[in-house]
Design a protein around this motif. Structure first.
Motif, PDB file in Angstrom:
ATOM      1  N   GLU A 219       0.865  -1.181   0.000  1.00  0.00           N
ATOM      2  CA  GLU A 219       0.000   0.000   0.000  1.00  0.00           C
ATOM      3  C   GLU A 219       0.901   1.230   0.000  1.00  0.00           C
ATOM      4  OE1 GLU A 219      -3.930   1.456   2.285  1.00  0.00           O
ATOM      5  OE2 GLU A 219      -2.261   0.942   3.600  1.00  0.00           O
TER       6      GLU A 219
ATOM      7  N   ALA B 124       1.839   3.137  -9.000  1.00  0.00           N
ATOM      8  CA  ALA B 124       0.904   3.293  -7.890  1.00  0.00           C
ATOM      9  C   ALA B 124       1.183   4.597  -7.149  1.00  0.00           C
ATOM     10  CB  ALA B 124       1.024   2.105  -6.938  1.00  0.00           C
TER      11      ALA B 124
ATOM     12  N   ASP C 107      -3.104   3.623  -3.262  1.00  0.00           N
ATOM     13  CA  ASP C 107      -3.159   2.454  -4.152  1.00  0.00           C
ATOM     14  C   ASP C 107      -2.580   1.230  -3.461  1.00  0.00           C
ATOM     15  OD1 ASP C 107      -4.310   3.792  -6.300  1.00  0.00           O
ATOM     16  OD2 ASP C 107      -2.374   4.236  -7.243  1.00  0.00           O
TER      17      ASP C 107
ATOM     18  N   HIS D 173      -1.346   0.692 -14.495  1.00  0.00           N
ATOM     19  CA  HIS D 173      -1.614   1.368 -13.229  1.00  0.00           C
ATOM     20  C   HIS D 173      -2.184   0.363 -12.233  1.00  0.00           C
ATOM     21  CE1 HIS D 173      -0.711   5.432 -14.541  1.00  0.00           C
ATOM     22  NE2 HIS D 173      -1.256   5.088 -15.698  1.00  0.00           N
ATOM     23  N   ALA D 174      -2.074   0.686 -10.961  1.00  0.00           N
ATOM     24  CA  ALA D 174      -2.626  -0.161  -9.899  1.00  0.00           C
ATOM     25  C   ALA D 174      -4.125  -0.340 -10.134  1.00  0.00           C
ATOM     26  CB  ALA D 174      -2.367   0.475  -8.537  1.00  0.00           C
ATOM     27  N   ARG D 175      -4.643  -1.462  -9.664  1.00  0.00           N
ATOM     28  CA  ARG D 175      -6.067  -1.750  -9.828  1.00  0.00           C
ATOM     29  C   ARG D 175      -6.659  -2.143  -8.476  1.00  0.00           C
ATOM     30  NH1 ARG D 175      -7.781  -6.977  -9.607  1.00  0.00           N
ATOM     31  NH2 ARG D 175      -6.294  -8.668  -9.806  1.00  0.00           N
TER      32      ARG D 175
ATOM     33  N   ASP E 146     -10.475  -0.741  -2.042  1.00  0.00           N
ATOM     34  CA  ASP E 146      -9.616   0.338  -2.520  1.00  0.00           C
ATOM     35  C   ASP E 146      -9.998   1.670  -1.872  1.00  0.00           C
ATOM     36  OD1 ASP E 146     -12.018   0.443  -3.910  1.00  0.00           O
ATOM     37  OD2 ASP E 146     -11.120   1.108  -5.786  1.00  0.00           O
TER      38      ASP E 146
END
Length: 169
Positions: free
Chosen positions: A33, A59, A63, A135-137, A146
């Motif tokens: 994170e 991220a 994220d 990109h982060a998901r 999230d």
């Protein structure tokens, strides 16, 4: 992680893969994170001569990125001008293995500092593998929100973090 880098390499963690955890009887996944700054989480499926899938995940603050069990990885400060801070969660009885990554002189793709950001250079000790950047998901299938920080999620409901549903820790 500090801002900037050394010579042509951005500040990053050392590439490694997680050992098999005795309680889980498998290599442990890891949940990252980002708390401050921007990161690139690089991961590759294997540390054999053929690295398999290779991914660079960008991220930012809030994220989360899940690194699958057995994948070699490192975390890179994605902004040369700012510090980056992150939290990392995995099984508490894990160990990191560096030998195979070191035998290849690093991971399959190396981040290099350029005036306009990061450029990726292939490590020729591995068979050629495509690098996918994304990109982060979100990870709703793992019970990871999230919308909430990991610590707050755990305080509200420790079940998704306990290993009973998804074995993230």
């Amino acid at each position: 992680m500090k801002a900037g880098g050394w010579a042509t390499t951005p500040v990053r963690s050392q590439g490694h893969v997680h050992a098999i955890s005795s309680p889980l009887r498998m290599s442990t996944p890891e949940l990252i994170e980002i708390w401050q700054g921007n990161a690139i989480i690089y991961a590759q499926e294997k540390v054999l001569d053929d690295p398999g899938h290779c991914v660079a995940i960008e991220a930012g603050p809030g994220d989360k990125v899940v690194i699958p069990p057995g994948w070699a990885h490192c975390i890179i400060n994605g902004n040369l001008e700012a510090r980056m801070m992150f939290g990392a969660w995995c099984d508490r009885q894990y160990d990191s293995i560096y030998d195979d990554v070191r035998a290849h002189g690093g991971l399959a793709w190396r981040p290099l500092l350029r005036e306009d950001g990061i450029e990726w250079q292939r490590n020729s000790t591995y068979a050629h593998a495509q690098l996918v950047s994304r990109h982060a998901r979100a990870y709703p299938e793992l019970g990871v929100s999230d919308a909430l920080p990991i610590y707050e999620q755990f305080a509200r409901d420790p079940a998704p973090c306990s290993g009973s549903r998804n074995q993230l820790w």
